[in-house]
Design an enzyme around this catalytic site. Structure first.
Site, PDB file in Angstrom:
ATOM      1  CD  GLU A 289      -2.798  -1.233   1.993  1.00 52.40           C
ATOM      2  OE1 GLU A 289      -4.293  -0.502   1.473  1.00 52.40           O
ATOM      3  OE2 GLU A 289      -3.046  -1.403   3.049  1.00 52.40           O
ATOM      4  CG  LEU A 309      -0.084   3.318  -7.831  1.00 55.31           C
ATOM      5  CD1 LEU A 309       1.037   4.585  -6.558  1.00 55.31           C
ATOM      6  CD2 LEU A 309      -0.284   4.950  -8.060  1.00 55.31           C
ATOM      7  CG  LEU A 384      -0.177  -6.001  -7.557  1.00 53.28           C
ATOM      8  CD1 LEU A 384      -1.373  -6.921  -7.131  1.00 53.28           C
ATOM      9  CD2 LEU A 384      -0.526  -5.458  -8.827  1.00 53.28           C
ATOM     10  CD  GLU A 385       3.407   0.487  -3.774  1.00 54.89           C
ATOM     11  OE1 GLU A 385       2.937   0.517  -2.465  1.00 54.89           O
ATOM     12  OE2 GLU A 385       4.778   0.431  -3.285  1.00 54.89           O
ATOM     13  CB  THR A 386      -4.574  -1.050  -1.906  1.00 54.71           C
ATOM     14  OG1 THR A 386      -3.549  -1.296  -1.620  1.00 54.71           O
ATOM     15  CG2 THR A 386      -4.600  -2.077  -3.520  1.00 54.71           C
TER      16      THR A 386
END
Ligand SMILES: [Zn+2]
Length: 616
Positions: A289, A309, A384-386
Site C-alpha cells: 500500500e 499503482l 501492486l500498491e493500493t
C-alpha cells in the site's frame, strides 16, 4: 465470506470465463502456433510467436477443463436451483473485536466520497464488523491451517513454515496445487507454472494481507478453484509478521526488508529467497500500500487519487522478453480488469522524504527490491500498491477489492499464458547463459528524468487537480556505467558468507579443487568514501553504512588457490551475480561488507580451465 450485494457483480468473478469462450477455430489456430514453435525449437534460439491477443495456444488441452463449471459467486444459486451451501471457514475467536468509535477520517467527506465501497463485501478475521485490529498473526496462521486441513476435491494444500521472523514468529506460506504432491519437485513435475503471491513485506500495509487470505480461500474452495487445473499457487500473506504486529513498515531490527532481496541480511528476506529458489515461480506478485496524504499533502497540498499503482521489474540487465510478458500479458489485462470494476490505476510512484524535494519517482531501478530482484530471477514480477498507508481502516473494503481484482487478473494471465510463459522463460535462460564472455553488462543504471501530468485530489473539494510534475521514469533506463561481460567471477575462500547468499539467491557457485591460473580483471582501487544506501524515498531504513569505492579493472593472469570459488555466468541467473559482485555499486556484496576485501573478487575474462569439486 464474500457476499455479493448486487447480482450483476458476478462478472468480476468468472476466473475461467476466458477458458470457456474458445471456439474450435481458435483452438485449431492455437495448436498450429504451438506446432510452429516446437518446430522452431530445433533451431538455435527459438522464441514463441509473440501475440498480444489472448492466446488460443494456451487453451487447456485437457477435455476435463471444459467439463468443470465455473461456480457462481458465493451466496447466489444457478437459476432454478436452491442456493448452494455457502463455503464456510471455521470462525476464529474474536480477540479484539471491541466495537470502535468511528475513527475520524484523515480527510474530508468530499474526498472520501470519491472512494465508495465495492459491491462485494470481504470477510476475514481482520475485516469483521466492529474490528479495530487487522488479522493478527495467530489468526492468520489459523486461517491457513484451517484451509489446509479442509482438503477439498483434487486440490492439495500444504502450509509451509518458511522460517522465523526476528521476534520468533513463524512466516507461513500456503501451497495450493493439483500436482501429485506439494513439494517443489512435484510442482515442477506438474508442468504447470507456479505463481507466488506475497503480502505485507511492510507491516503498515495491511490490505494486501487481508486480500491474500480471501484469495487463498477462493482458490482452496471457492470461485478461483478451477484455475488450479492450470497453475500452482503459493501464498505468503504476511512476509513481515513483526512489522504487522507493531504496525511498522520495517522489521523488528528497523530494516526495510523490501530493500534486502539481494543482500539477504534479514531472516524475513532469506525466507522468501529460499522459497523462490526452491519453487522457481513463473510470476511473483508483491502486494503493498502507498501513502495517501502525508508527504504529498505537505508538498502539493493534495491527496493521492489512484486505487492501484502498478509496476513491473525495472532494473539493469533484465531479460527483455520477460519484461514484454509482464507488460503485455499481465499489466494490460490487469488495467482492464481494474477499469471494469471502476477502480483507477497509474504507474507506481513515490516521493522523497526530504521536504524540499518535489520530484516524483517511479519505483526505483536498484536491484534490491523484491520487484527487481525477482525480475532478475527471470520471473514476471509485479508490484501492486493500493492507497492505504496513513488512513487506518478507511476504505478497507475497496482497498482489498483492488488487490483481489488485480491478483485475480494476474492468476488468470498465468492460466491463459501458461505455455507461452514456459517457452519464454526457457528461451531467456538459454539466451542469458549464452551471453557469458560476450558483449557488455550494465553495472549501474538510473531512471530518465522527465516531466508529466499527474492527477491528484483537492483535499477540500475532492475534485481532480492536474499537476505538472518532475517525473523520474523507470520505464527507460539510462546506462550510467557498463563493462565487458565476464565469463564468471572468482571469489576468494574468505568470501564464504557471500557464497552462501549467492546460493540462497539460486546461483550455482563452484569450488576450486586444485590450484590453477585464470585470465582475470582485478579491481584496482582509485578512491573510496563511506555512504548510506539510498532509494527513491531517501536513505534505506536500517541499512549499515556502505563502502563507496571507485575501481579500474586491470587485466592479468592470476593464480587461484584451491578452496576458492567460481561463479560462472553461463547460468540463467547470471545477472543476479553481476548485481551482487561488481563492487562499485551501493548494493554490492563488497559495498555492504559481505566480501571483506576488494582483492577477494575478480572478473574472469576467459573460460577458466580449473578443476572443480563436485557441486553439492
Ligand atoms: Zn510497501
Amino acid at each position: 465470506m464474500m457476499t455479493p450485494k448486487a447480482p450483476h457483480h458476478s462478472t468480476a468473478w468468472q476466473p475461467a470465463a476466458a477458458l470457456q469462450s474458445t471456439s474450435a477455430r481458435a483452438l485449431r489456430q492455437g495448436w498450429a502456433l504451438v506446432a510452429a514453435a516446437v518446430l522452431s525449437a530445433c533451431s538455435s534460439t527459438p522464441l514463441p510467436p509473440w501475440t498480444t491477443q489472448p492466446p488460443s495456444a494456451a487453451q487447456p488441452p485437457a477435455a476435463a477443463q471444459a467439463r468443470r463449471p465455473v461456480p457462481p459467486p458465493l451466496g447466489t444459486a444457478p437459476r432454478g436451483e436452491a442456493p448452494a451451501a455457502p463455503v464456510t471457514i471455521t470462525p476464529i475467536g474474536p480477540n479484539a473485536p471491541e466495537p470502535s468509535a468511528a475513527a475520524p477520517l484523515p480527510y474530508g467527506e468530499a474526498v472520501a466520497a470519491r472512494f465508495p465501497d465495492p459491491s462485494v463485501r470481504y470477510e476475514t478475521p481482520g475485516l469483521a464488523e466492529g474490528r479495530r485490529a487487522f488479522t493478527t498473526n495467530a489468526e492468520l496462521t489459523q486461517w491457513l491451517r484451517d484451509l489446509a486441513a479442509a482438503q477439498h476435491g483434487a486440490t492439495r494444500m500444504q502450509m509451509l513454515d518458511l522460517g522465523l521472523s526476528q521476534r520468533g514468529t513463524p512466516i507461513h506460506a500456503l501451497v495450493l496445487t493439483r500436482a501429485a504432491g506439494t513439494d517443489a519437485m512435484a510442482l515442477e513435475a506438474s508442468r504447470r507454472p507456479t505463481v507466488l503471491l506475497i503480502g505485507q513485506q511492510h507491516g503498515d500495509e495491511p490490505a494486501g494481507s487481508e486480500a491474500l487470505l480471501v484469495v487463498a480461500r477462493e482458490l482452496a474452495q471457492g470461485l478461483l478453484e478451477p484455475m488450479l487445473d492450470r497453475i500452482n499457487v503459493i501464498i505468503v500473506p504476511r512476509a513481515n509478521p513483526d512489522g504487522a504486529d507493531a504496525g511498522t513498515r520495517v522489521t523488528a531490527s528497523g530494516a526495510d526488508m523490501n530493500r534486502d532481496h539481494l543482500l539477504l541480511q534479514t531472516p524475513e528476506a532469506q525466507a522468501l529467497a529460499r522459497l523462490v529458489r526452491n519453487y522457481r515461480p513463473m510470476a511473483i506478485i508483491d502486494a503493498h500500500e502507498y501513502t495517501v496524504a502525508g508527504r504529498f499533502l505537505e508538498k502539493f497540498h493534495a491527496i493521492q487519487r489512484y486505487d492501484v499503482l502498478l509496476q513491473h521489474a525495472t532494473t539493469a540487465n533484465l531479460p527483455e522478453f520477460m519484461t514484454k510478458a509482464a507488460l503485455e500479458w499481465y499489466r494490460t489485462p490487469m488495467v482492464k480488469a481494474l477499469g471494469a470494476e471502476s477502480l483507477t490505476q497509474e504507474w507506481y510512484y513515490t516521493i522523497s522524504t526530504r521536504p524540499d524535494d518535489l520530484r516524483i519517482s517511479m519505483g526505483g531501478t536498484q536491484p534490491d527490491t523484491g520487484r527487481n530482484v525477482n525480475g532478475l530471477k527471470n520471473a514476471v514480477s509485479m508490484l501492486l500498491e493500493t492507497r492505504g498507508v496513513g488512513i487506518g481502516r478507511t476504505h478497507i473494503q475497496r482497498r482489498v477489492h483492488s488487490h483481489v481484482t488485480a491478483i485475480t487478473s494476474a492468476l488468470r494471465s498465468t492460466v491463459e499464458r501458461a505455455n507461452d510463459l514456459e517457452q519464454v522463460r526457457s528461451y531467456e535462460a538459454r539466451d542469458i547463459s549464452a551471453q557469458a564472455c560476450r558483449g557488455d553488462i550494465v553495472v549501474e543504471a538510473g531512471p530518465t528524468p522527465t516531466q508529466r501530468e499527474l492527477v491528484m485530489l483537492d483535499p477540500d473539494t475532492g475534485a481532480d487537480r492536474t499537476l505538472r510534475v518532475d517525473w523520474n521514469s523507470s520505464l527507460e533506463l539510462v546506462t550510467l556505467k557498463k563493462r565487458p561481460r565476464p565469463c564468471g567471477y572468482w571469489l576468494a575462500g574468505g568470501a564464504s558468507e557471500a557464497v552462501e547468499r549467492l546460493k540462497l539467491l539460486g546461483l550455482q557457485v563452484m569450488r576450486v579443487a586444485e590450484p590453477g591460473s585464470i585470465l582475470a580483471d582485478t579491481y584496482q582501487e582509485t578512491g573510496r568514501t563511506t555512504a548510506q544506501r539510498q532509494d527513491v524515498r531517501g536513505t534505506v531504513a536500517g541499512s549499515q553504512g556502505i563502502i563507496r569505492v571507485q575501481v579500474t579493472p586491470t587485466r592479468s593472469a592470476i593464480d587461484v588457490p584451491a578452496e576458492s570459488y567460481y561463479v560462472p555466468l553461463n547460468q540463467p541467473l547470471a545477472n543476479l551475480a553481476v548485481a551482487a559482485l561488481e563492487p562499485d555499486t551501493q548494493n554490492s556484496y563488497f559495498a555492504n561488507r559481505l566480501i571483506p576485501n576488494l582483492g577477494d573478487t575478480a572478473r574472469v575474462m576467459a573460460p577458466p580451465s580449473l578443476v572443480f569439486e563436485d557441486a553439492d
